[in-house]
Design a protein around this motif. Sequence first.
Motif, short mmCIF file in Angstrom:
data_model
loop_
_atom_site.label_atom_id
_atom_site.label_comp_id
_atom_site.label_asym_id
_atom_site.label_seq_id
_atom_site.Cartn_x
_atom_site.Cartn_y
_atom_site.Cartn_z
N LEU A 1 44.88 34.02 41.19
CA LEU A 1 43.96 34.97 40.54
C LEU A 1 43.06 34.27 39.51
CD1 LEU A 1 46.48 37.94 40.06
CD2 LEU A 1 44.76 37.65 41.87
N PRO A 2 41.88 33.81 39.94
CA PRO A 2 41.03 33.00 39.06
C PRO A 2 40.31 33.77 37.96
CG PRO A 2 39.95 33.38 41.17
CD PRO A 2 41.32 33.95 41.30
N MET A 3 40.31 35.12 38.04
CA MET A 3 39.56 35.93 37.06
C MET A 3 40.48 36.85 36.27
SD MET A 3 36.14 35.72 37.11
CE MET A 3 35.88 33.98 37.35
N GLN A 4 41.79 36.53 36.27
CA GLN A 4 42.77 37.41 35.63
C GLN A 4 42.55 37.52 34.12
OE1 GLN A 4 46.76 36.12 36.45
NE2 GLN A 4 47.58 38.18 36.55
N VAL A 5 41.80 36.55 33.58
CA VAL A 5 41.51 36.56 32.15
C VAL A 5 40.73 37.83 31.75
CG1 VAL A 5 39.31 35.29 32.28
CG2 VAL A 5 40.77 35.02 30.28
N TYR A 6 40.02 38.43 32.73
CA TYR A 6 39.22 39.63 32.43
C TYR A 6 40.09 40.89 32.59
CZ TYR A 6 35.39 36.45 32.05
OH TYR A 6 34.58 35.43 31.63
N ALA A 7 40.99 41.07 31.63
CA ALA A 7 42.02 42.12 31.72
C ALA A 7 41.45 43.54 31.60
CB ALA A 7 43.07 41.90 30.64
N ARG A 8 40.20 43.67 31.25
CA ARG A 8 39.57 44.99 31.16
C ARG A 8 39.44 45.66 32.53
NH1 ARG A 8 38.23 48.66 27.38
NH2 ARG A 8 38.55 46.84 26.07
N ASP A 9 39.36 44.85 33.58
CA ASP A 9 38.84 45.40 34.83
C ASP A 9 39.87 45.91 35.84
OD1 ASP A 9 36.22 44.86 33.97
OD2 ASP A 9 36.41 42.78 34.58
N SER A 10 41.06 45.29 35.87
CA SER A 10 42.02 45.65 36.92
C SER A 10 42.77 46.94 36.61
CB SER A 10 43.01 44.51 37.15
OG SER A 10 43.62 44.14 35.93
N SER A 11 42.68 47.38 35.37
CA SER A 11 43.33 48.64 34.97
C SER A 11 42.52 49.25 33.83
CB SER A 11 44.76 48.37 34.50
OG SER A 11 44.76 47.61 33.30
#
Length: 307
Positions: free
Chosen positions: A96-106
Motif C-alpha cells: 500500500l504505497p499511499m497508506q500515509v493518506y489516512a483521510r481517504d480510506s475511511s
Amino acid sequence: MNAPLREPFSLRRRNLSGGTKPLTGWGFANETDRLTDVLLGSPANLRHLSTSSLSRKHLREAPCNIQVAQSQHAEMVAAYEHFGVKVHMHAPESELPMQVYARDSSVMTPYGAIITAMAQWWRRGENYAAIRSYEKLGIPIYDMVTAGTFEGGDFNVIEEGCVLIGCGGARTQEEGARQVAGWFEAEGWETRIAFIDEYYVHIDLMVVPIAPKLTAVCLTCTEPGIVEWLRAKGHEIIDVPFQDTMALGCNFMSLGGDRVIAPKSSQALIGQLRARGFEVADIDMSEISKTGGGIHCMAQALRRDAA
Ligand SMILES: NC(=O)NCCC[C@H](N)C(=O)O
C-alpha cells in the motif's frame, strides 16, 4: 478524561431508516472540537506515483525524496504528540504505497467509521486494511460505500450536522456521493454536494474548517455558490491564495482550542491565524506533499471532545 466506552465491533452499525445513536467513546460532532485521538498512516512504504496532475507535475520536475518525506512525517507526528493528541497508526502494508493518506480510506463520523471505496486500484487495499484498523481499535463501522467510488477527502463536516461532500468524478463518483449523502439525510443532517474538477482531487484541498464559524477556503478555485452557502451560515472565511492551495497550503488540521498544524509554506494562512491568536505548529511538508496530499489528507480524527 474518561476512557472510551466499549461497544462491540460490527460491520454495519447504521440504522437503515436513520436515527443511529452516536457512539459514546469515539467520534465527534465538529471538525473544530478538541482533537484527542488521530489515526495516521505510516510513510514506511510511501512511493511517489502518478496519481493526479499535482503529483505528476512533481514527478516530472523533481520527484519526492522518500527519506526526507518520512522525516517530515515524523515531525508531523511529533507535533500531534506535542499537543497531547494520541496517535493511532494503521498497520503498514508493503503493498500500500499511499497508506500515509489516512483521510481517504475511511471517514470517522459520530456513529462509527465509514469504509470508503477508493478509486485507484493501488489504493483499494487500504479499505480492507482500514477495516482491520477499526476492528483493532474497537471502533464499529457505520457502513461501507457500495455505490461507486467515494474517498474520505471528500467528506467535509462544516459544522455539527452539516456535511459538504466533494464530487470530482475521478475519485468520488456521483453515485458514491449520493449514497453517503442519503445516509446522513436520514440521520437528519444537512448535506451539500460540491461538484469540483478532478484536477483538485478532493474538496479538502480547497475548503477546511479552522474553528467554529471560521473556515479556510481558496476563493479562486471554490465555486462561488459554496462560498455563499458558508457565508450564509455565518462562517468567516480566510482566503488561501491559489498558488499556496496548489502546494497543499489549505490542507491543514484543526486541533480545536485555537491550535492548528499547518504546512510551513502556507505563509498567508499562518500569518492570518497567528494574527488572530492561534497557536500554529508549522511543519515543512514540502517533500512529502509532492506525492499529492497534505496534513489534512494524512489525518483521520477519531475523537474530538466538545469544549
Ligand atoms: N484527501 C486528499 O486530498 N488526499 C490526498 C491523496 C493523495 C494521493 N496521492 C492520491 O492521489 O490519492
